[in-house]
Design a protein around this motif. Structure first.
Motif, PDB file in Angstrom:
ATOM      1  N   ARG A 193      -5.191 -39.863 -18.079  1.00 38.02           N
ATOM      2  CA  ARG A 193      -4.108 -39.022 -18.194  1.00 38.02           C
ATOM      3  C   ARG A 193      -2.768 -39.855 -18.904  1.00 38.02           C
ATOM      4  O   ARG A 193      -3.003 -41.082 -19.219  1.00 38.02           O
ATOM      5  N   GLU A 194      -2.111 -38.921 -19.257  1.00 42.56           N
ATOM      6  CA  GLU A 194      -1.004 -39.403 -20.043  1.00 42.56           C
ATOM      7  C   GLU A 194       0.254 -39.565 -19.107  1.00 42.56           C
ATOM      8  O   GLU A 194       0.471 -38.880 -18.080  1.00 42.56           O
ATOM      9  N   VAL A 195       0.924 -41.055 -18.953  1.00 42.21           N
ATOM     10  CA  VAL A 195       2.031 -41.043 -18.222  1.00 42.21           C
ATOM     11  C   VAL A 195       3.436 -40.919 -18.884  1.00 42.21           C
ATOM     12  O   VAL A 195       3.477 -41.298 -20.003  1.00 42.21           O
ATOM     13  N   LEU A 196       4.169 -40.070 -18.427  1.00 41.42           N
ATOM     14  CA  LEU A 196       5.406 -39.736 -19.205  1.00 41.42           C
ATOM     15  C   LEU A 196       6.695 -40.337 -18.452  1.00 41.42           C
ATOM     16  O   LEU A 196       6.528 -40.461 -16.989  1.00 41.42           O
ATOM     17  N   ALA A 197       7.726 -40.994 -19.082  1.00 38.00           N
ATOM     18  CA  ALA A 197       8.876 -41.356 -18.254  1.00 38.00           C
ATOM     19  C   ALA A 197       9.803 -40.413 -18.398  1.00 38.00           C
ATOM     20  O   ALA A 197       9.715 -39.320 -19.016  1.00 38.00           O
ATOM     21  N   LEU A 198      10.903 -40.362 -17.482  1.00 40.11           N
ATOM     22  CA  LEU A 198      11.838 -39.286 -17.202  1.00 40.11           C
ATOM     23  C   LEU A 198      12.481 -38.991 -18.607  1.00 40.11           C
ATOM     24  O   LEU A 198      12.870 -37.964 -18.961  1.00 40.11           O
ATOM     25  N   GLY A 199      12.681 -40.012 -19.576  1.00 40.72           N
ATOM     26  CA  GLY A 199      13.297 -39.842 -20.790  1.00 40.72           C
ATOM     27  C   GLY A 199      12.502 -38.924 -21.544  1.00 40.72           C
ATOM     28  O   GLY A 199      12.906 -38.553 -22.970  1.00 40.72           O
ATOM     29  N   ASP A 200      10.995 -38.806 -21.295  1.00 37.51           N
ATOM     30  CA  ASP A 200      10.206 -37.976 -22.287  1.00 37.51           C
ATOM     31  C   ASP A 200      10.506 -36.501 -22.041  1.00 37.51           C
ATOM     32  O   ASP A 200       9.878 -35.490 -22.892  1.00 37.51           O
ATOM     33  N   PHE A 201      10.998 -35.934 -21.045  1.00 38.78           N
ATOM     34  CA  PHE A 201      11.323 -34.618 -20.702  1.00 38.78           C
ATOM     35  C   PHE A 201      12.764 -34.151 -21.225  1.00 38.78           C
ATOM     36  O   PHE A 201      13.572 -34.920 -21.289  1.00 38.78           O
ATOM     37  N   THR A 202      12.575 -33.013 -21.728  1.00 37.17           N
ATOM     38  CA  THR A 202      13.897 -32.528 -22.305  1.00 37.17           C
ATOM     39  C   THR A 202      14.645 -31.946 -21.003  1.00 37.17           C
ATOM     40  O   THR A 202      14.005 -31.779 -19.919  1.00 37.17           O
ATOM     41  N   GLU A 203      15.957 -31.618 -20.966  1.00 35.55           N
ATOM     42  CA  GLU A 203      16.854 -31.103 -20.094  1.00 35.55           C
ATOM     43  C   GLU A 203      16.313 -29.788 -19.498  1.00 35.55           C
ATOM     44  O   GLU A 203      16.117 -29.629 -18.287  1.00 35.55           O
ATOM     45  N   GLU A 204      15.756 -29.084 -20.371  1.00 35.91           N
ATOM     46  CA  GLU A 204      15.147 -27.820 -19.952  1.00 35.91           C
ATOM     47  C   GLU A 204      13.956 -28.145 -19.061  1.00 35.91           C
ATOM     48  O   GLU A 204      13.598 -27.503 -18.224  1.00 35.91           O
ATOM     49  N   ASP A 205      12.985 -29.161 -19.664  1.00 33.87           N
ATOM     50  CA  ASP A 205      11.954 -29.477 -18.628  1.00 33.87           C
ATOM     51  C   ASP A 205      12.213 -29.790 -17.285  1.00 33.87           C
ATOM     52  O   ASP A 205      11.667 -29.433 -16.302  1.00 33.87           O
ATOM     53  N   ARG A 206      13.531 -30.527 -17.390  1.00 32.97           N
ATOM     54  CA  ARG A 206      13.826 -31.052 -15.913  1.00 32.97           C
ATOM     55  C   ARG A 206      14.259 -29.892 -15.277  1.00 32.97           C
ATOM     56  O   ARG A 206      14.292 -29.990 -13.806  1.00 32.97           O
ATOM     57  N   ALA A 207      15.180 -29.139 -15.814  1.00 36.94           N
ATOM     58  CA  ALA A 207      15.502 -27.947 -14.905  1.00 36.94           C
ATOM     59  C   ALA A 207      14.490 -27.166 -14.592  1.00 36.94           C
ATOM     60  O   ALA A 207      14.424 -26.567 -13.321  1.00 36.94           O
ATOM     61  N   ALA A 208      13.250 -26.732 -15.374  1.00 35.38           N
ATOM     62  CA  ALA A 208      12.290 -26.117 -14.965  1.00 35.38           C
ATOM     63  C   ALA A 208      11.337 -27.047 -13.693  1.00 35.38           C
ATOM     64  O   ALA A 208      11.056 -26.092 -12.733  1.00 35.38           O
ATOM     65  N   ILE A 209      11.504 -28.284 -13.599  1.00 34.82           N
ATOM     66  CA  ILE A 209      10.854 -28.722 -12.700  1.00 34.82           C
ATOM     67  C   ILE A 209      11.345 -28.679 -11.448  1.00 34.82           C
ATOM     68  O   ILE A 209      10.977 -28.540  -9.996  1.00 34.82           O
ATOM     69  N   ALA A 210      13.091 -28.879 -11.546  1.00 34.45           N
ATOM     70  CA  ALA A 210      13.805 -28.834 -10.561  1.00 34.45           C
ATOM     71  C   ALA A 210      13.768 -27.455  -9.835  1.00 34.45           C
ATOM     72  O   ALA A 210      14.043 -27.230  -8.415  1.00 34.45           O
ATOM     73  N   ALA A 211      13.531 -26.318 -10.519  1.00 31.79           N
ATOM     74  CA  ALA A 211      13.579 -25.046 -10.113  1.00 31.79           C
ATOM     75  C   ALA A 211      12.355 -24.592  -9.282  1.00 31.79           C
ATOM     76  O   ALA A 211      11.997 -23.468  -8.788  1.00 31.79           O
ATOM     77  N   SER A 212      11.153 -25.453  -9.920  1.00 32.29           N
ATOM     78  CA  SER A 212       9.730 -24.925  -9.300  1.00 32.29           C
ATOM     79  C   SER A 212       9.709 -25.051  -7.887  1.00 32.29           C
ATOM     80  O   SER A 212      10.356 -26.048  -7.015  1.00 32.29           O
ATOM     81  N   ARG A 213       8.842 -24.383  -7.238  1.00 38.09           N
ATOM     82  CA  ARG A 213       8.587 -24.376  -5.651  1.00 38.09           C
ATOM     83  C   ARG A 213       6.872 -24.286  -5.820  1.00 38.09           C
ATOM     84  O   ARG A 213       6.303 -23.834  -6.422  1.00 38.09           O
ATOM     85  N   ALA A 214       6.412 -25.064  -4.597  1.00 32.26           N
ATOM     86  CA  ALA A 214       5.228 -25.124  -4.092  1.00 32.26           C
ATOM     87  C   ALA A 214       4.989 -23.695  -3.977  1.00 32.26           C
ATOM     88  O   ALA A 214       5.481 -22.797  -3.201  1.00 32.26           O
ATOM     89  N   THR A 215       3.371 -23.290  -4.013  1.00 31.05           N
ATOM     90  CA  THR A 215       2.844 -22.174  -3.676  1.00 31.05           C
ATOM     91  C   THR A 215       2.592 -22.091  -1.961  1.00 31.05           C
ATOM     92  O   THR A 215       2.497 -23.289  -1.555  1.00 31.05           O
ATOM     93  N   ALA A 216       2.295 -20.906  -1.527  1.00 32.82           N
ATOM     94  CA  ALA A 216       2.060 -20.863  -0.195  1.00 32.82           C
ATOM     95  C   ALA A 216       0.808 -21.931   0.405  1.00 32.82           C
ATOM     96  O   ALA A 216       0.734 -22.553   1.318  1.00 32.82           O
ATOM     97  N   GLU A 217      -0.274 -21.781  -0.623  1.00 32.99           N
ATOM     98  CA  GLU A 217      -1.399 -22.721  -0.120  1.00 32.99           C
ATOM     99  C   GLU A 217      -1.090 -24.040  -0.328  1.00 32.99           C
ATOM    100  O   GLU A 217      -1.846 -24.891   0.539  1.00 32.99           O
ATOM    101  N   ALA A 218       0.025 -24.656  -0.783  1.00 31.20           N
ATOM    102  CA  ALA A 218       0.460 -25.992  -0.836  1.00 31.20           C
ATOM    103  C   ALA A 218       0.533 -26.419   0.867  1.00 31.20           C
ATOM    104  O   ALA A 218       0.677 -27.608   1.137  1.00 31.20           O
TER     105      ALA A 218
END
Length: 114
Positions: free
Chosen positions: A79-104
């Motif tokens: 697996r590739e390990v990424l640090a917070l600085g490896d993500f763009t602002e757009e990536d961070r916003a997408a992660i923050a807006a994401s929600r787990a599925t009902a199955e989770a």
């Protein structure tokens, strides 16, 4: 869990069923000495095509000899390990807006029992 036996020149182990060893009754050499490998590389390498072998040097585990297919299978699990600085602002916003599925929600009990 596995059963073990000892032959004159190497240890054998019978491993439970795994994707790499689909027949639970396969007896595989668990380790061989570097001296034996240098004397009988052809025979040892053919065995390593069936199951990975640990090569010992002066009684200590030193190397593992395995088929290229098994190496690729294990390597594909890297697996590739990424640090917070490896993500763009757009990536961070997408992660923050994401929600787990009902199955989770099926895994919520794992958090409660800690």
């Amino acid at each position: 869990m596995f059963a073990a036996a000892r032959t004159a020149d190497m240890h054998l182990a019978i491993y439970p069923e795994t994707p790499y060893f689909p027949d639970r009754r396969i007896a595989m050499p668990q380790s061989v000495s570097s001296v034996e490998v240098s004397k009988s590389f052809g025979r040892i390498s053919r065995r390593a095509l069936e199951a990975p072998l640990t090569i010992t040097h002066h009684g200590h585990d030193s190397l593992v000899l395995m088929s290229h297919a098994e190496y690729q299978r294990l390597k594909s699990r890297d697996r590739e390990v990424l640090a917070l600085g490896d993500f763009t602002e757009e990536d961070r916003a997408a992660i923050a807006a994401s929600r787990a599925t009902a199955e989770a929600a099926d895994f919520d009990d794992e958090l409660r029992h800690n």
